[in-house]
Design an enzyme around this catalytic site. Structure first.
Site, PDB file in Angstrom:
ATOM      1  N   ALA A   1     -30.545 -26.755  -3.944  1.00  0.00           N
ATOM      2  CA  ALA A   1     -31.671 -26.084  -4.609  1.00  0.00           C
ATOM      3  C   ALA A   1     -32.284 -27.017  -5.643  1.00  0.00           C
ATOM      4  O   ALA A   1     -31.606 -27.867  -6.204  1.00  0.00           O
ATOM      5  CB  ALA A   1     -31.173 -24.813  -5.267  1.00  0.00           C
TER       6      ALA A   1
ATOM      7  N   LEU B   1     -27.877 -31.863   6.726  1.00  0.00           N
ATOM      8  CA  LEU B   1     -26.736 -31.574   7.607  1.00  0.00           C
ATOM      9  C   LEU B   1     -25.411 -31.616   6.860  1.00  0.00           C
ATOM     10  O   LEU B   1     -24.419 -32.170   7.334  1.00  0.00           O
ATOM     11  CB  LEU B   1     -26.765 -32.532   8.797  1.00  0.00           C
ATOM     12  CG  LEU B   1     -28.050 -32.401   9.641  1.00  0.00           C
ATOM     13  CD1 LEU B   1     -28.151 -33.507  10.674  1.00  0.00           C
ATOM     14  CD2 LEU B   1     -28.114 -31.027  10.323  1.00  0.00           C
TER      15      LEU B   1
ATOM     16  N   LYS C   1     -30.732 -12.516  -2.447  1.00  0.00           N
ATOM     17  CA  LYS C   1     -29.519 -13.353  -2.380  1.00  0.00           C
ATOM     18  C   LYS C   1     -28.963 -13.589  -3.788  1.00  0.00           C
ATOM     19  O   LYS C   1     -27.741 -13.614  -3.995  1.00  0.00           O
ATOM     20  CB  LYS C   1     -29.825 -14.691  -1.685  1.00  0.00           C
ATOM     21  CG  LYS C   1     -28.638 -15.653  -1.660  1.00  0.00           C
ATOM     22  CD  LYS C   1     -27.518 -15.136  -0.764  1.00  0.00           C
ATOM     23  CE  LYS C   1     -26.166 -15.770  -0.880  1.00  0.00           C
ATOM     24  NZ  LYS C   1     -25.900 -17.066  -1.300  1.00  0.00           N
TER      25      LYS C   1
ATOM     26  N   SER D   1     -25.794 -15.905   3.385  1.00  0.00           N
ATOM     27  CA  SER D   1     -24.478 -15.741   2.758  1.00  0.00           C
ATOM     28  C   SER D   1     -23.375 -15.749   3.796  1.00  0.00           C
ATOM     29  O   SER D   1     -23.567 -15.321   4.931  1.00  0.00           O
ATOM     30  CB  SER D   1     -24.407 -14.422   1.991  1.00  0.00           C
ATOM     31  OG  SER D   1     -23.103 -14.255   1.470  1.00  0.00           O
TER      32      SER D   1
ATOM     33  N   VAL E   1     -22.374 -29.174   5.089  1.00  0.00           N
ATOM     34  CA  VAL E   1     -21.529 -28.170   5.750  1.00  0.00           C
ATOM     35  C   VAL E   1     -22.352 -26.996   6.276  1.00  0.00           C
ATOM     36  O   VAL E   1     -22.228 -26.593   7.439  1.00  0.00           O
ATOM     37  CB  VAL E   1     -20.478 -27.652   4.735  1.00  0.00           C
ATOM     38  CG1 VAL E   1     -19.663 -26.544   5.331  1.00  0.00           C
ATOM     39  CG2 VAL E   1     -19.585 -28.780   4.295  1.00  0.00           C
TER      40      VAL E   1
ATOM     41  N   GLY F   1     -25.742 -26.705   6.764  1.00  0.00           N
ATOM     42  CA  GLY F   1     -26.764 -27.091   7.745  1.00  0.00           C
ATOM     43  C   GLY F   1     -26.153 -27.373   9.102  1.00  0.00           C
ATOM     44  O   GLY F   1     -26.636 -26.894  10.138  1.00  0.00           O
TER      45      GLY F   1
ATOM     46  N   HIS G   1     -27.167 -10.575  -4.715  1.00  0.00           N
ATOM     47  CA  HIS G   1     -25.913 -10.591  -3.948  1.00  0.00           C
ATOM     48  C   HIS G   1     -24.883 -11.434  -4.696  1.00  0.00           C
ATOM     49  O   HIS G   1     -23.728 -11.039  -4.869  1.00  0.00           O
ATOM     50  CB  HIS G   1     -26.161 -11.171  -2.548  1.00  0.00           C
ATOM     51  CG  HIS G   1     -24.907 -11.543  -1.813  1.00  0.00           C
ATOM     52  ND1 HIS G   1     -24.188 -12.693  -2.082  1.00  0.00           N
ATOM     53  CD2 HIS G   1     -24.212 -10.900  -0.837  1.00  0.00           C
ATOM     54  CE1 HIS G   1     -23.119 -12.741  -1.305  1.00  0.00           C
ATOM     55  NE2 HIS G   1     -23.115 -11.668  -0.540  1.00  0.00           N
ATOM     56  N   ASN G   2     -25.292 -12.589  -5.143  1.00  0.00           N
ATOM     57  CA  ASN G   2     -24.341 -13.468  -5.826  1.00  0.00           C
ATOM     58  C   ASN G   2     -23.915 -12.899  -7.181  1.00  0.00           C
ATOM     59  O   ASN G   2     -22.763 -13.054  -7.581  1.00  0.00           O
ATOM     60  CB  ASN G   2     -24.939 -14.868  -5.988  1.00  0.00           C
ATOM     61  CG  ASN G   2     -24.820 -15.668  -4.703  1.00  0.00           C
ATOM     62  OD1 ASN G   2     -24.870 -15.102  -3.621  1.00  0.00           O
ATOM     63  ND2 ASN G   2     -24.657 -16.969  -4.801  1.00  0.00           N
TER      64      ASN G   2
ATOM     65  N   LYS H   1     -22.425 -22.288  -9.892  1.00  0.00           N
ATOM     66  CA  LYS H   1     -23.595 -23.107  -9.573  1.00  0.00           C
ATOM     67  C   LYS H   1     -24.877 -22.537 -10.146  1.00  0.00           C
ATOM     68  O   LYS H   1     -25.915 -23.173 -10.067  1.00  0.00           O
ATOM     69  CB  LYS H   1     -23.726 -23.259  -8.062  1.00  0.00           C
ATOM     70  CG  LYS H   1     -22.577 -24.028  -7.436  1.00  0.00           C
ATOM     71  CD  LYS H   1     -23.015 -24.699  -6.148  1.00  0.00           C
ATOM     72  CE  LYS H   1     -21.834 -25.198  -5.354  1.00  0.00           C
ATOM     73  NZ  LYS H   1     -21.163 -24.080  -4.644  1.00  0.00           N
TER      74      LYS H   1
ATOM     75  N   GLU I   1     -21.403 -10.524  -6.370  1.00  0.00           N
ATOM     76  CA  GLU I   1     -20.213 -11.309  -5.978  1.00  0.00           C
ATOM     77  C   GLU I   1     -19.419 -11.731  -7.233  1.00  0.00           C
ATOM     78  O   GLU I   1     -18.186 -11.620  -7.274  1.00  0.00           O
ATOM     79  CB  GLU I   1     -20.690 -12.522  -5.186  1.00  0.00           C
ATOM     80  CG  GLU I   1     -19.639 -13.536  -4.801  1.00  0.00           C
ATOM     81  CD  GLU I   1     -20.279 -14.758  -4.089  1.00  0.00           C
ATOM     82  OE1 GLU I   1     -21.029 -14.582  -3.119  1.00  0.00           O
ATOM     83  OE2 GLU I   1     -20.030 -15.893  -4.543  1.00  0.00           O
TER      84      GLU I   1
HETATM   85  C1  6PG Z   1     -22.407 -16.876  -0.299  1.00  0.00           C
HETATM   86  C2  6PG Z   1     -21.935 -17.438  -1.591  1.00  0.00           C
HETATM   87  C3  6PG Z   1     -22.415 -18.831  -1.707  1.00  0.00           C
HETATM   88  C4  6PG Z   1     -21.614 -19.636  -2.652  1.00  0.00           C
HETATM   89  C5  6PG Z   1     -22.187 -19.784  -3.967  1.00  0.00           C
HETATM   90  C6  6PG Z   1     -21.328 -19.358  -5.099  1.00  0.00           C
HETATM   91  O1  6PG Z   1     -23.036 -15.838  -0.371  1.00  0.00           O
HETATM   92  O2  6PG Z   1     -22.125 -17.458   0.741  1.00  0.00           O
HETATM   93  O3  6PG Z   1     -22.408 -16.708  -2.679  1.00  0.00           O
HETATM   94  O4  6PG Z   1     -23.783 -18.795  -1.946  1.00  0.00           O
HETATM   95  O5  6PG Z   1     -20.286 -19.438  -2.659  1.00  0.00           O
HETATM   96  O6  6PG Z   1     -22.464 -21.119  -3.970  1.00  0.00           O
HETATM   97  O7  6PG Z   1     -21.524 -20.206  -6.092  1.00  0.00           O
HETATM   98  P1  6PG Z   1     -20.811 -20.334  -7.474  1.00  0.00           P
HETATM   99  O8  6PG Z   1     -19.611 -19.481  -7.516  1.00  0.00           O
HETATM  100  O9  6PG Z   1     -20.468 -21.799  -7.506  1.00  0.00           O
HETATM  101  O10 6PG Z   1     -21.872 -20.009  -8.448  1.00  0.00           O
END
Ligand code: 6PG
Length: 470
Positions: A76, A9, A182, A128, A11, A13, A185-186, A260, A189
């Site tokens: 993770a 639980l 995912k 996400s 943020v 969760g 996706h990151n 991360k 990002e």
């Molecule tokens: C999302 C984000 C989310 C988070 C990551 C980014 O899709 O909601 O990608 O997963 O912001 O933790 O992590 P870092 O920038 O710390 O690698």
């Protein structure tokens, strides 16, 4: 009785649980820290009656109607195994464990097999949208068996973000596919954020602009083809002031980026699959270099600072170029990310619906944008081999690649680092060079290792050169 349970639980969760409760689904709550479930209920206001806190796994599981879906939102790695193993004695065949954290898809594949042997379907889902998304509508990318997805889909569709009424939630393949999507996706990002930061660098150091001026530019771009969550928050962030000093907060934040690990995983998987993801790689590397602040400071003292200032004759035209450069870079980065997912799907027979992936990224997630609607449309129109050459992106690329070149050139000449934009340009150039320089590489490989080559003037493979070695 609760319809679903949430373990962990923090943020994410807590917000997901509140989101489910708000949509009318009873949720059992458990956290390793005894007081947390009670705290979430205590702060849930009118949603409290939908929540059932528990301080022991046994009571938590007993509070959920069988067959039970249980969502894990724990860090993770080993914590996922620990949380799942602790529930196992109380679960029954047919129950589903859903790992909604940012897990490595390789762990999810392993866990799927381990738990399947115990009659439990282990579903990895990518979620996400950060804290706000979890509470108000995230994008949900699910792996796992179709039957398990069917069972949880009604709840997931309810809590997911909606794009023009369509829920941004879908199954994207079996076992680890959800976490793989995912991860990509990151990776995208990271690429998006790095390219935006590079443009910010050009505006700040090349043109000497103040944050408020830059905020206006990004806000204006957010009304055009770059319209996206990340461009929107860039404008917002640039316009924010530190209450204590009154200064733009962005100027007070240390220039060391954290990570991360999911961006790094994206590049590792891309390399492993043999699919170039050069823009994502450049973005991951740029974050790592940013973290070496002390060394950067020392090296600037050693070599001297680059000129950084860019002399422009037509400022507005230059800024228009930056907008188009960002769009061109974005096309290359997304093309690479989608190519990695296509290869992963082919390699592991996932049948990942890439058009659906684009659709569920249109709202809720961090990279949400109008651009993704174009990608979804491209996939809907027919098979896509490479987004860069697919309509309508080919036309956009034709209209923007010169801007990308001028932008990268100006930055490079001024000594402003633009690794991701440069990678996008190099990828575009390499990708449209009919005669590359790999013939020389082939010659050298044959020279030192007799690896053989093909010739342009005759048929055959494994041919050799007239090397005379002494
Ligand atoms: C999302 C984000 C989310 C988070 C990551 C980014 O899709 O909601 O990608 O997963 O912001 O933790 O992590 P870092 O920038 O710390 O690698």
């Amino acid at each position: 009785m609760a319809e679903i349970g949430v373990v962990g639980l923090g943020v994410m969760g807590a917000n997901l649980a509140l989101n489910m409760a708000e949509k009318g689904h009873g949720v059992a709550l458990f956290d390793r820290a005894d007081e947390k479930a009670g705290t979430v209920v205590g702060s849930a206001g009118t949603l409290a009656p939908m929540l059932e806190p528990a301080v022991a796994q046994r009571d938590f599981v007993a509070a959920i109607r069988a067959p039970r879906p249980v969502i894990l939102l724990v860090p993770a790695g080993a914590a996922v195994d620990a949380a799942a193993d602790a529930l196992l004695p109380f679960l029954s065949p047919g129950d589903i464990i859903i790992d909604a954290g940012n897990s490595n898809f390789r762990d999810t594949r392993r866990r799927s097999q381990v738990y399947a042997a115990k009659g439990i379907d282990f579903l990895g889902i990518g979620v996400s949208g950060g804290e706000d998304g979890a509470r108000n509508g995230p994008s949900i990318m699910s792996g796992g068996q179709p039957e398990s997805w069917q069972r949880i889909a009604p709840i997931m569709n309810d809590i997911a973000a909606k794009f023009e009424g369509e829920p941004c939630a879908a199954r994207v393949g079996p076992e680890g596919a959800g976490h793989f999507v995912k991860t990509i996706h990151n990776g995208i990002e990271y690429a998006d954020m790095e390219m935006i930061a590079e443009i910010y660098g050009i505006l700040r150091d090349g043109l000497g602009m103040a944050p408020a001026e830059m905020a206006e530019i990004f806000a204006a771009w957010n009304g055009g083809r770059l319209k996206s969550y990340l461009i929107e928050i860039t404008a917002t962030v640039l316009d924010a002031h530190d209450p204590a000093t009154g200064k733009p907060i962005v100027d007070l934040i240390l220039d060391k980026a954290g990570q991360k690990g999911t961006g790094r995983w994206a590049t590792m998987e891309a390399e492993d699959l043999g699919v170039p993801a050069t823009v994502i790689e450049a973005a991951v590397a740029a974050r790592a270099l940013s973290a070496e602040k002390e060394r950067r400071v020392a090296a600037e003292a050693l070599f001297g600072a680059a000129k950084r200032k860019i002399d422009v004759s037509d400022r507005n035209a230059f800024i228009d170029d930056l907008e188009r450069a960002l769009l061109a870079g974005k096309i290359v980065a997304y093309a690479e990310g989608f190519a990695v997912m296509a290869k992963a799907s082919e390699t592991w027979n996932w049948e990942t619906p890439l058009g659906t992936v684009a659709k569920i990224w249109r709202a809720g997630c961090i990279i949400r944008s109008v651009f993704l609607d174009d990608i979804a449309a491209a996939y809907a129109a027919g098979p896509v081999v490479d987004l860069i050459t697919a309509p309508p992106f080919a036309e956009t690329m034709k209209a923007t690649h010169d801007s990308l070149r001028r932008t990268v050139s100006a930055a490079v000449l001024a000594g402003i680092p633009v690794p991701a934009l440069s990678a996008a340009l190099a990828r575009f150039d390499l990708g449209r060079t009919a005669r590359s320089t790999a013939n020389l590489i082939q010659a050298e490989r044959d020279f030192f290792g007799a690896h053989g080559f093909e010739r342009t003037d005759r048929e055959g493979t494994g041919l050799h050169g007239p090397w005379s070695k002494t």
